[in-house]
Motif scaffolding. Structure first.
Motif, mmCIF file in Angstrom:
data_model
loop_
_atom_site.group_PDB
_atom_site.id
_atom_site.type_symbol
_atom_site.label_atom_id
_atom_site.label_comp_id
_atom_site.label_asym_id
_atom_site.label_seq_id
_atom_site.Cartn_x
_atom_site.Cartn_y
_atom_site.Cartn_z
ATOM 1 N N GLY A 81 0.813 -1.210 0.000
ATOM 2 C CA GLY A 81 0.000 0.000 0.000
ATOM 3 C C GLY A 81 0.848 1.262 0.000
ATOM 4 N N ALA A 82 1.993 1.209 -0.663
ATOM 5 C CA ALA A 82 2.959 2.306 -0.581
ATOM 6 C C ALA A 82 2.421 3.584 -1.211
ATOM 7 C CB ALA A 82 4.261 1.900 -1.259
ATOM 8 N N LYS A 83 2.677 4.697 -0.537
ATOM 9 C CA LYS A 83 2.340 6.011 -1.071
ATOM 10 C C LYS A 83 3.516 6.644 -1.803
ATOM 11 C CE LYS A 83 -1.076 6.935 2.560
ATOM 12 N NZ LYS A 83 -1.471 7.826 3.679
ATOM 13 N N VAL A 84 4.729 6.233 -1.409
ATOM 14 C CA VAL A 84 5.954 6.774 -2.007
ATOM 15 C C VAL A 84 6.817 5.593 -2.454
ATOM 16 C CG1 VAL A 84 8.030 8.166 -1.650
ATOM 17 C CG2 VAL A 84 5.887 8.785 -0.493
ATOM 18 N N LEU A 85 7.181 5.569 -3.729
ATOM 19 C CA LEU A 85 8.123 4.585 -4.241
ATOM 20 C C LEU A 85 9.478 5.261 -4.385
ATOM 21 C CD1 LEU A 85 8.794 1.769 -5.398
ATOM 22 C CD2 LEU A 85 8.118 2.651 -7.650
ATOM 23 N N VAL A 86 10.485 4.723 -3.717
ATOM 24 C CA VAL A 86 11.859 5.211 -3.795
ATOM 25 C C VAL A 86 12.671 4.167 -4.549
ATOM 26 C CG1 VAL A 86 13.920 5.867 -2.489
ATOM 27 C CG2 VAL A 86 11.637 6.415 -1.589
ATOM 28 N N GLU A 87 13.480 4.612 -5.498
ATOM 29 C CA GLU A 87 14.355 3.667 -6.202
ATOM 30 C C GLU A 87 15.797 4.105 -6.038
ATOM 31 O OE1 GLU A 87 14.934 1.255 -10.385
ATOM 32 O OE2 GLU A 87 13.821 3.133 -10.424
ATOM 33 N N LEU A 88 16.635 3.218 -5.514
ATOM 34 C CA LEU A 88 18.056 3.476 -5.334
ATOM 35 C C LEU A 88 18.811 3.018 -6.574
ATOM 36 C CD1 LEU A 88 18.539 2.233 -1.648
ATOM 37 C CD2 LEU A 88 17.877 4.511 -2.456
ATOM 38 N N GLY A 89 19.635 3.916 -7.136
ATOM 39 C CA GLY A 89 20.346 3.582 -8.361
ATOM 40 C C GLY A 89 19.390 3.411 -9.516
ATOM 41 N N SER A 90 18.595 4.445 -9.749
ATOM 42 C CA SER A 90 17.418 4.305 -10.613
ATOM 43 C C SER A 90 17.725 4.173 -12.091
ATOM 44 C CB SER A 90 16.484 5.494 -10.392
ATOM 45 O OG SER A 90 17.175 6.715 -10.605
ATOM 46 N N GLY A 91 18.805 4.814 -12.579
ATOM 47 C CA GLY A 91 19.063 4.767 -14.016
ATOM 48 C C GLY A 91 17.878 5.266 -14.811
ATOM 49 N N SER A 92 17.432 4.473 -15.778
ATOM 50 C CA SER A 92 16.295 4.873 -16.614
ATOM 51 C C SER A 92 14.951 4.581 -15.963
ATOM 52 C CB SER A 92 16.360 4.153 -17.962
ATOM 53 O OG SER A 92 16.179 2.758 -17.782
ATOM 54 N N SER A 93 14.939 3.825 -14.865
ATOM 55 C CA SER A 93 13.700 3.415 -14.174
ATOM 56 C C SER A 93 12.751 2.657 -15.106
ATOM 57 C CB SER A 93 12.974 4.633 -13.572
ATOM 58 O OG SER A 93 13.740 5.238 -12.565
ATOM 59 N N PRO A 114 13.231 8.760 -7.544
ATOM 60 C CA PRO A 114 14.397 8.053 -8.069
ATOM 61 C C PRO A 114 15.679 8.736 -7.603
ATOM 62 C CG PRO A 114 13.458 9.450 -9.781
ATOM 63 C CD PRO A 114 12.611 9.643 -8.554
ATOM 64 N N LEU A 115 16.661 7.932 -7.195
ATOM 65 C CA LEU A 115 17.956 8.445 -6.739
ATOM 66 C C LEU A 115 19.040 7.842 -7.601
ATOM 67 C CD1 LEU A 115 19.169 8.781 -3.069
ATOM 68 C CD2 LEU A 115 20.611 7.608 -4.751
ATOM 69 N N ASP A 116 19.924 8.684 -8.121
ATOM 70 C CA ASP A 116 20.996 8.206 -8.990
ATOM 71 C C ASP A 116 22.175 9.169 -8.903
ATOM 72 O OD1 ASP A 116 21.128 5.943 -11.255
ATOM 73 O OD2 ASP A 116 22.335 7.644 -11.896
ATOM 74 N N VAL A 117 23.373 8.666 -9.181
ATOM 75 C CA VAL A 117 24.563 9.524 -9.140
ATOM 76 C C VAL A 117 24.660 10.421 -10.367
ATOM 77 C CG1 VAL A 117 25.903 7.952 -7.702
ATOM 78 C CG2 VAL A 117 26.044 7.754 -10.195
ATOM 79 N N SER A 118 23.999 10.047 -11.447
ATOM 80 C CA SER A 118 24.108 10.790 -12.704
ATOM 81 C C SER A 118 22.958 11.773 -12.841
ATOM 82 C CB SER A 118 24.115 9.829 -13.896
ATOM 83 O OG SER A 118 24.021 10.551 -15.106
ATOM 84 N N GLY A 119 23.276 13.065 -12.735
ATOM 85 C CA GLY A 119 22.249 14.077 -12.912
ATOM 86 C C GLY A 119 21.667 14.074 -14.300
ATOM 87 N N ALA A 120 22.522 13.857 -15.312
ATOM 88 C CA ALA A 120 22.040 13.861 -16.696
ATOM 89 C C ALA A 120 21.076 12.707 -16.939
ATOM 90 C CB ALA A 120 23.224 13.790 -17.661
ATOM 91 N N ALA A 121 21.438 11.513 -16.470
ATOM 92 C CA ALA A 121 20.566 10.358 -16.655
ATOM 93 C C ALA A 121 19.255 10.550 -15.909
ATOM 94 C CB ALA A 121 21.269 9.089 -16.180
ATOM 95 N N LEU A 122 19.333 11.144 -14.721
ATOM 96 C CA LEU A 122 18.132 11.342 -13.922
ATOM 97 C C LEU A 122 17.195 12.343 -14.572
ATOM 98 C CD1 LEU A 122 16.873 10.317 -11.357
ATOM 99 C CD2 LEU A 122 18.109 12.068 -10.076
ATOM 100 N N ARG A 123 17.748 13.409 -15.120
ATOM 101 C CA ARG A 123 16.903 14.397 -15.802
ATOM 102 C C ARG A 123 16.214 13.789 -17.018
ATOM 103 N NH1 ARG A 123 21.343 17.373 -14.000
ATOM 104 N NH2 ARG A 123 20.782 19.118 -12.631
#
Length: 325
Positions: A81-93, A114-123
Motif C-alpha cells: 500500500g505504498a504512497k511513495v516509491l523510492v528507487e536506489l540507483g534508478s538509471g532509466s527506471s 528516483p535516486l541516482d549519481v548521474s544528474g544527466a541520466a536522472l533528468r
C-alpha cells in the motif's frame, strides 16, 4: 489538467564525482592486488554498453527480474500500500514502471523518488516519466545511495526498491552496514524490495559476464577509457584482456582486466606511475550471488523482517519483500 511539480535535489556535484574518482583510482591502483570500483563503468558509453548487455542471450538477470515484476507487481502493491516509491540507483527506471503502474492502479501511489549519481541520466528519466505519468509527483535526487540515505524524503509510507542485483556489488563487510543504514532511515512497517541474483551453475553464471559477442569485455575495458579521459591517464585498453571467473568460496563472480604485457601507465592528474607485470590482474567488479537463507540472515541482522520472496520461473533471480521491524 494541473501538472504536479517535478523536484530535483542535487547532493552530488560533478566536482564531488571527480574527487571521488581521484581518491578511488589512487587507492585502487596502488593496492596489491589492484582494483577499481564498478561504478566507474557507467559513463555515457558504458551505460549504452550495459543496455546492450541486458539484451544479450547470455545475460539473464534483467529478463528474470522483469518477469518477476510483471507477475508480482500487483501483489506487491496490495501488500505494501505504498504512497511513495523510492528507487536506489534508478538509471532509466524502465523496469520500475511495472511497480509504478501497479501502485497507481492500486490507488495509493502519490510520488516517485528516483535516486541516482548521474544528474544527466536522472533528468532524462524524469522527463520521460513526466510525460507518461502526468499526475504523479516526481522528486529526483542526485546522490550516492551509500553515502546519502539521510536525504530520502520521509512523507508517506515508503517502498524502497533496490533492483538489478546491485546488492551483489557489495562485499559482505559492505552489505551489513549499508542494509543497517537503510533500515535506520525507514519507519517500522515501511518496505524494502530487494533484487538479488541467485547461486546457480557456473555454466550459466560465467557466460552472463563473458558473452560470445564480447560486449561485456568492452564494457569492462571502458573503465580504462574513463580513467584516460578524466585523469589524463595513458592506459592502452587493448592491452588488457577481459576475465570473468566464478569464486566458489565467496559465491561471487569477479570481473578483472589482465595485462597482456609488462607496462607502466602514467596517470597524469594523480602524478602517479602504475606498473603492471605481464599477466597481472586489476579487479573491476564483484557480483555476489545469494542463497535465500543467507539473504534472510543478512536482512534480519539489519532489522528487516522478510515477508515474501519470489523467483522467476527458472529460479535464477529473486525479489525479496521485507518490512522494517
Amino acid at each position: 489538467m494541473t501538472v504536479p511539480d517535478l523536484d530535483l535535489d542535487v547532493y552530488l556535484t560533478d566536482a564531488d564525482l571527480a574527487a571521488a574518482l581521484r581518491a578511488d583510482a589512487r587507492a585502487g591502483l596502488t593496492a596489491a592486488p589492484k582494483w577499481l570500483p564498478p561504478k566507474y563503468f557507467y559513463d555515457a558509453r558504458g551505460s549504452a554498453l550495459f543496455e546492450e548487455i541486458t539484451r544479450l542471450p547470455e545475460y539473464y538477470p534483467t529478463r528474470a527480474e522483469r518477469e518477476i515484476l510483471a507477475d508480482r507487481a500487483p501483489l506487491i502493491a496490495r501488500l505494501t500500500g505504498a504512497k511513495v516509491l523510492v528507487e536506489l540507483g534508478s538509471g532509466s527506471s524502465e523496469k520500475t514502471r511495472l511497480l509504478l503502474d501497479a501502485l497507481r492502479d492500486h490507488g495509493t501511489l502519490g510520488s516517485f523518488v528516483p535516486l541516482d549519481v548521474s544528474g544527466a541520466a536522472l533528468r532524462d528519466a524524469l522527463g520521460s516519466l513526466r510525460r507518461d505519468y502526468p499526475d504523479l509527483h516526481l522528486h529526483g535526487i542526485v546522490a550516492d545511495f551509500v553515502n546519502h540515505l539521510e536525504v530520502l524524503p520521509e512523507s508517506g509510507t515508503r517502498l524502497v526498491a533496490f533492483l538489478g542485483g546491485t546488492i551483489g556489488n557489495f562485499t559482505p563487510s559492505e552489505r551489513a552496514p549499508f542494509l543497517s543504514a537503510l533500515r535506520d532511515r525507514l519507519a517500522p512497517g515501511e518496505w524494502l524490495l530487494l533484487g538479488a541474483d541467485l547461486v546457480k551453475d557456473p555454466a550459466v553464471l560465467v557466460p552472463a559476464y563473458d558473452d560470445a559477442a564480447g560486449v561485456t569485455a568492452e564494457f569492462n575495458r571502458n573503465v580504462l577509457h574513463v580513467l584516460n579521459r578524466e585523469l589524463n591517464a595513458d592506459f592502452d585498453p587493448s592491452a588488457f584482456a577481459h576475465v570473468a571467473l566464478w569464486d566458489p568460496a565467496n559465491e561471487w563472480i569477479e570481473m578483472r582486466l589482465r595485462a597482456q604485457r609488462r607496462m607502466t601507465v602514467r596517470v597524469q592528474d594523480l602524478a602517479l606511475d602504475v606498473s603492471f607485470a605481464e599477466g597481472e590482474e586489476l579487479r573491476t567488479e564483484v557480483s555476489a550471488k545469494f542463497r535465500p537463507e543467507r539473504l534472510d540472515e543478512e536482512l534480519s541482522a539489519a532489522g528487516f523482517a522478510v515477508r515474501s520472496r519470489w523467483t522467476d520461473r527458472a529460479s535464477r533471480f529473486s525479489l525479496t519483500l521485507a518490512s522494517a521491524s
